[in-house]
Design an enzyme around this catalytic site. Structure first.
Site, PDB file in Angstrom:
ATOM      1  N   HIS A 215       0.842  -1.203   0.000  1.00  0.00           N
ATOM      2  CA  HIS A 215       0.000   0.000   0.000  1.00  0.00           C
ATOM      3  C   HIS A 215       0.882   1.259   0.000  1.00  0.00           C
ATOM      4  CE1 HIS A 215      -3.014  -2.641   2.366  1.00  0.00           C
ATOM      5  NE2 HIS A 215      -3.597  -2.377   1.214  1.00  0.00           N
TER       6      HIS A 215
ATOM      7  N   LYS B 159     -15.442  -8.221   4.006  1.00  0.00           N
ATOM      8  CA  LYS B 159     -14.327  -8.514   4.920  1.00  0.00           C
ATOM      9  C   LYS B 159     -14.696  -8.291   6.383  1.00  0.00           C
ATOM     10  CE  LYS B 159     -10.661  -7.451   1.588  1.00  0.00           C
ATOM     11  NZ  LYS B 159      -9.635  -6.463   1.179  1.00  0.00           N
TER      12      LYS B 159
ATOM     13  N   ARG C 129      -1.890  -5.691  -8.514  1.00  0.00           N
ATOM     14  CA  ARG C 129      -0.774  -6.604  -8.263  1.00  0.00           C
ATOM     15  C   ARG C 129      -0.569  -7.612  -9.384  1.00  0.00           C
ATOM     16  NH1 ARG C 129      -3.078  -8.059  -2.485  1.00  0.00           N
ATOM     17  NH2 ARG C 129      -4.854  -8.039  -3.880  1.00  0.00           N
TER      18      ARG C 129
ATOM     19  N   SER D 155      -2.881  -7.678   2.792  1.00  0.00           N
ATOM     20  CA  SER D 155      -3.065  -7.600   4.248  1.00  0.00           C
ATOM     21  C   SER D 155      -3.447  -8.970   4.790  1.00  0.00           C
ATOM     22  CB  SER D 155      -4.170  -6.595   4.593  1.00  0.00           C
ATOM     23  OG  SER D 155      -3.819  -5.315   4.141  1.00  0.00           O
TER      24      SER D 155
HETATM   25  O1  PNS Z   1      -8.744  -2.836   0.210  1.00  0.00           O
HETATM   26  P1  PNS Z   1     -10.034  -3.329  -0.401  1.00  0.00           P
HETATM   27  O2  PNS Z   1     -10.816  -4.131   0.626  1.00  0.00           O
HETATM   28  O3  PNS Z   1      -9.823  -4.082  -1.684  1.00  0.00           O
HETATM   29  O4  PNS Z   1     -10.885  -2.020  -0.755  1.00  0.00           O
HETATM   30  C1  PNS Z   1     -12.195  -2.116  -1.268  1.00  0.00           C
HETATM   31  C2  PNS Z   1     -12.939  -0.800  -1.060  1.00  0.00           C
HETATM   32  C3  PNS Z   1     -12.982  -0.463   0.429  1.00  0.00           C
HETATM   33  C4  PNS Z   1     -12.219   0.301  -1.819  1.00  0.00           C
HETATM   34  C5  PNS Z   1     -14.385  -0.965  -1.633  1.00  0.00           C
HETATM   35  O5  PNS Z   1     -15.003  -2.034  -0.982  1.00  0.00           O
HETATM   36  C6  PNS Z   1     -15.202   0.307  -1.458  1.00  0.00           C
HETATM   37  O6  PNS Z   1     -15.038   1.254  -2.199  1.00  0.00           O
HETATM   38  N1  PNS Z   1     -16.086   0.325  -0.440  1.00  0.00           N
HETATM   39  C7  PNS Z   1     -16.936   1.467  -0.151  1.00  0.00           C
HETATM   40  C8  PNS Z   1     -18.372   1.226  -0.627  1.00  0.00           C
HETATM   41  C9  PNS Z   1     -18.518   1.511  -2.121  1.00  0.00           C
HETATM   42  O7  PNS Z   1     -18.297   2.612  -2.592  1.00  0.00           O
HETATM   43  N2  PNS Z   1     -18.939   0.470  -2.878  1.00  0.00           N
HETATM   44  C10 PNS Z   1     -19.177   0.641  -4.321  1.00  0.00           C
HETATM   45  C11 PNS Z   1     -17.986   0.265  -5.172  1.00  0.00           C
HETATM   46  S1  PNS Z   1     -17.607  -1.437  -4.984  1.00  0.00           S
END
Ligand code: PNS
Length: 160
Positions: A18, A42, A91, A129
């Site tokens: 990150h 998660k 990645r 993570s």
């Molecule tokens: O690190 P991650 O878990 O891959 O991140 C995912 C994240 C947190 C960026 C994604 O789940 C997110 O944007 N969550 C907020 C809710 C949202 O906007 N959802 C619509 C797009 S999936």
């Protein structure tokens, strides 16, 4: 006009992978908001405030990086800070489908916000993570994968 990007994620916890993206993003954009969001798929190990504290600690050397949290949609957060870019690390091919899906959804929700990907540095291409937590849980060496403060907090969580 200043270029403002949002670098979203679960950051549970932040890793060198990150940090590599944040560091490189901070060179490209005028301002980068690293924002901890909820990923409903998660179950986090660290609370949001613990994750925020760790991110603040390890990004304190970057003056144009700000750390925040949000519990709604990413595009709504982006709008609230006038960001026109979403920054994500990529990645491997295995990330592609998931990233394609969330990018398309974010574009559907707000097509004024563009998503940019940076290829993760090769040395971190296997890093996540989740895999760091797995190794930390069984007392493996994670010193090259996360900053020392994160390593310490992970050890505490797993009672090591
Ligand atoms: O690190 P991650 O878990 O891959 O991140 C995912 C994240 C947190 C960026 C994604 O789940 C997110 O944007 N969550 C907020 C809710 C949202 O906007 N959802 C619509 C797009 S999936």
């Amino acid at each position: 006009m200043a270029s403002i990007a949002v670098c979203p994620g679960s950051f549970d916890p932040i890793t060198y992978g990150h940090l590599d993206i944040i560091r490189r993003g901070a060179k490209v954009f005028d301002k980068v908001y690293v924002v901890v969001l909820n990923n409903s798929a998660k179950h986090p190990l660290f609370s949001v405030s613990e994750r925020i504290d760790l991110i603040k600690e390890v990004t304190k050397e970057f003056p144009n990086v700000l750390v925040d949290e949000f519990s709604g949609l990413l595009v709504d957060y982006a709008k609230s800070v006038n960001a026109t870019a979403i920054l994500r690390g990529l990645r491997a091919v295995s990330d592609f489908e998931y990233e394609m899906q969330i990018t398309s959804m974010n574009r559907y929700l707000n097509d004024h916000v563009e998503t940019f990907f940076m290829m993760t540095n090769n040395q971190y291409s296997f890093l996540s993570s989740s895999i760091v937590k797995e190794v930390a849980k069984y007392n493996g060496d994670i010193s090259a994968l996360v900053p020392p403060v994160v390593e310490r907090e992970l050890k505490k969580k797993y009672g090591k």
